[in-house]
Design a protein around this motif. Sequence first.
Motif, mmCIF file in Angstrom:
data_model
loop_
_atom_site.group_PDB
_atom_site.id
_atom_site.type_symbol
_atom_site.label_atom_id
_atom_site.label_comp_id
_atom_site.label_asym_id
_atom_site.label_seq_id
_atom_site.Cartn_x
_atom_site.Cartn_y
_atom_site.Cartn_z
ATOM 1 N N MET A 82 1.238 -0.856 0.032
ATOM 2 C CA MET A 82 -0.247 -0.064 -0.336
ATOM 3 C C MET A 82 0.593 1.472 -0.421
ATOM 4 S SD MET A 82 -2.827 -1.192 2.497
ATOM 5 C CE MET A 82 -3.895 -0.057 3.016
ATOM 6 N N SER A 83 0.159 2.697 -0.191
ATOM 7 C CA SER A 83 1.219 3.385 -0.651
ATOM 8 C C SER A 83 1.737 3.852 0.521
ATOM 9 C CB SER A 83 0.341 4.059 -0.892
ATOM 10 O OG SER A 83 -0.957 5.025 -0.443
ATOM 11 N N ASP A 84 1.446 3.673 1.935
ATOM 12 C CA ASP A 84 1.885 4.862 3.157
ATOM 13 C C ASP A 84 2.403 3.331 3.712
ATOM 14 O OD1 ASP A 84 -0.104 2.753 3.932
ATOM 15 O OD2 ASP A 84 -1.509 3.981 5.075
ATOM 16 N N ASP A 85 2.600 2.369 3.332
ATOM 17 C CA ASP A 85 3.947 1.128 4.144
ATOM 18 C C ASP A 85 5.228 1.745 4.372
ATOM 19 O OD1 ASP A 85 1.639 -0.898 3.868
ATOM 20 O OD2 ASP A 85 2.109 -2.289 2.505
ATOM 21 N N PRO A 86 5.771 2.118 3.064
ATOM 22 C CA PRO A 86 7.514 2.420 3.539
ATOM 23 C C PRO A 86 7.104 3.556 5.011
ATOM 24 C CG PRO A 86 6.916 3.034 1.411
ATOM 25 C CD PRO A 86 5.680 2.455 2.183
ATOM 26 N N ALA A 91 7.213 4.344 10.646
ATOM 27 C CA ALA A 91 7.371 4.532 11.458
ATOM 28 C C ALA A 91 7.931 3.290 13.119
ATOM 29 C CB ALA A 91 5.957 4.722 11.960
ATOM 30 N N ARG A 92 6.756 2.674 12.762
ATOM 31 C CA ARG A 92 7.726 1.631 13.945
ATOM 32 C C ARG A 92 8.910 1.238 14.089
ATOM 33 N NH1 ARG A 92 6.614 -5.665 12.592
ATOM 34 N NH2 ARG A 92 7.274 -6.231 14.179
ATOM 35 N N TYR A 93 10.285 1.061 13.317
ATOM 36 C CA TYR A 93 11.382 0.892 13.429
ATOM 37 C C TYR A 93 11.717 1.923 13.847
ATOM 38 C CZ TYR A 93 11.396 -3.269 11.311
ATOM 39 O OH TYR A 93 10.960 -4.820 11.016
ATOM 40 N N LEU A 94 11.426 3.237 14.176
ATOM 41 C CA LEU A 94 11.767 4.598 14.885
ATOM 42 C C LEU A 94 11.590 4.233 16.364
ATOM 43 C CD1 LEU A 94 12.717 7.488 14.533
ATOM 44 C CD2 LEU A 94 10.095 8.053 14.019
ATOM 45 N N PRO A 122 -7.171 -0.166 12.681
ATOM 46 C CA PRO A 122 -7.444 1.386 12.683
ATOM 47 C C PRO A 122 -7.546 2.033 13.474
ATOM 48 C CG PRO A 122 -9.111 0.372 11.900
ATOM 49 C CD PRO A 122 -8.355 -0.633 12.086
ATOM 50 N N SER A 123 -6.532 3.009 14.161
ATOM 51 C CA SER A 123 -6.552 3.300 15.578
ATOM 52 C C SER A 123 -5.528 5.364 15.497
ATOM 53 C CB SER A 123 -4.924 3.037 16.183
ATOM 54 O OG SER A 123 -4.722 3.494 16.838
ATOM 55 N N THR A 124 -6.453 6.046 15.807
ATOM 56 C CA THR A 124 -5.784 7.008 15.492
ATOM 57 C C THR A 124 -4.834 7.876 15.821
ATOM 58 O OG1 THR A 124 -8.491 7.727 16.477
ATOM 59 C CG2 THR A 124 -6.305 9.666 16.335
ATOM 60 N N LYS A 125 -3.939 7.695 16.464
ATOM 61 C CA LYS A 125 -2.555 7.514 16.635
ATOM 62 C C LYS A 125 -1.887 7.251 15.907
ATOM 63 C CE LYS A 125 -1.118 4.477 20.580
ATOM 64 N NZ LYS A 125 -0.928 3.967 21.974
ATOM 65 N N ILE A 126 -2.256 5.892 15.129
ATOM 66 C CA ILE A 126 -1.116 5.444 14.547
ATOM 67 C C ILE A 126 -1.400 6.032 13.142
ATOM 68 C CG2 ILE A 126 -1.055 3.182 12.451
ATOM 69 C CD1 ILE A 126 -1.657 1.659 15.020
ATOM 70 N N GLY A 127 -2.666 6.508 12.477
ATOM 71 C CA GLY A 127 -2.671 6.924 11.467
ATOM 72 C C GLY A 127 -2.638 8.538 11.473
ATOM 73 N N LEU A 128 -2.769 9.242 12.697
ATOM 74 C CA LEU A 128 -1.842 10.832 12.921
ATOM 75 C C LEU A 128 -0.382 10.692 12.320
ATOM 76 C CD1 LEU A 128 -3.578 11.941 15.350
ATOM 77 C CD2 LEU A 128 -3.512 12.604 12.946
ATOM 78 N N PHE A 157 7.362 15.785 17.424
ATOM 79 C CA PHE A 157 7.027 15.081 18.722
ATOM 80 C C PHE A 157 5.559 14.993 19.206
ATOM 81 C CE2 PHE A 157 7.219 16.923 23.471
ATOM 82 C CZ PHE A 157 7.463 15.986 23.996
ATOM 83 N N LYS A 158 4.770 15.857 18.928
ATOM 84 C CA LYS A 158 3.643 16.279 18.594
ATOM 85 C C LYS A 158 2.739 14.109 18.689
ATOM 86 C CE LYS A 158 1.181 19.383 17.356
ATOM 87 N NZ LYS A 158 0.478 20.273 16.296
ATOM 88 N N ASN A 159 3.092 13.822 18.155
ATOM 89 C CA ASN A 159 2.504 12.478 17.373
ATOM 90 C C ASN A 159 3.378 11.926 18.428
ATOM 91 O OD1 ASN A 159 3.615 13.769 14.455
ATOM 92 N ND2 ASN A 159 1.018 12.776 14.658
#
Length: 192
Positions: A82-86, A91-94, A122-128, A157-159
């Motif tokens: 999917m286009s957001d996979d990279p 984000a996960r590895y960060l 689906p989760s708001t914090k993941i999506g953001l 930082f906000k995320n």
Amino acid sequence: GSTISTMRNVTPIDPQWLGSLSMGCKLLSVGDPLDIPVPKYDTDRDSIMCSVVTKFGDQGWILPPIQVKMDDALRKGSKNIMSDDPYRWFARYLLEGKVFKELKSLKGFLNDDPSIITRKKPSTKIGLLVSTLSGNSISSADDLIKYWAEKDSKFLFKNLKSWVKKENASEVKKMWIDLVKKKMAEWSEEDN
């Protein structure tokens, strides 16, 4: 007498090598990414790498999977990415501390395991977090450091706040600020 056919100047080839050595060759066909093994962050290449199906030659001989940059696989029009996979994997590895060693201890301060980012629940914090990275085309450490240095040193930082346990907020804030300052200083030294 009988005639015996022999071959000369033959070199044995390990199929593991063939895919890597023939990258860019027209005889190598790179297919869709595989689900297993899962993509990994490669610090040397500063990229999310995924394993892809490969075939070689006119006959389409199947070779062992090779690692390619997930961004490259996405550009080639893979149906499995999917286009957001990279950005998800980055984000996960960060958050797992695999992108910057200075964040190695961050995982213990988080209220959720970063692996939920790549489970696509689906989760708001993941999506953001993912949309913030993808909206700014940041899927590597270099991209992130450059963004901090050129545009916004408070970026992400906000995320991050929604991922951190409240009792650890001040400790994580210091860890994050120290990381950003260090990386921006290194970036400006390299730039000069």
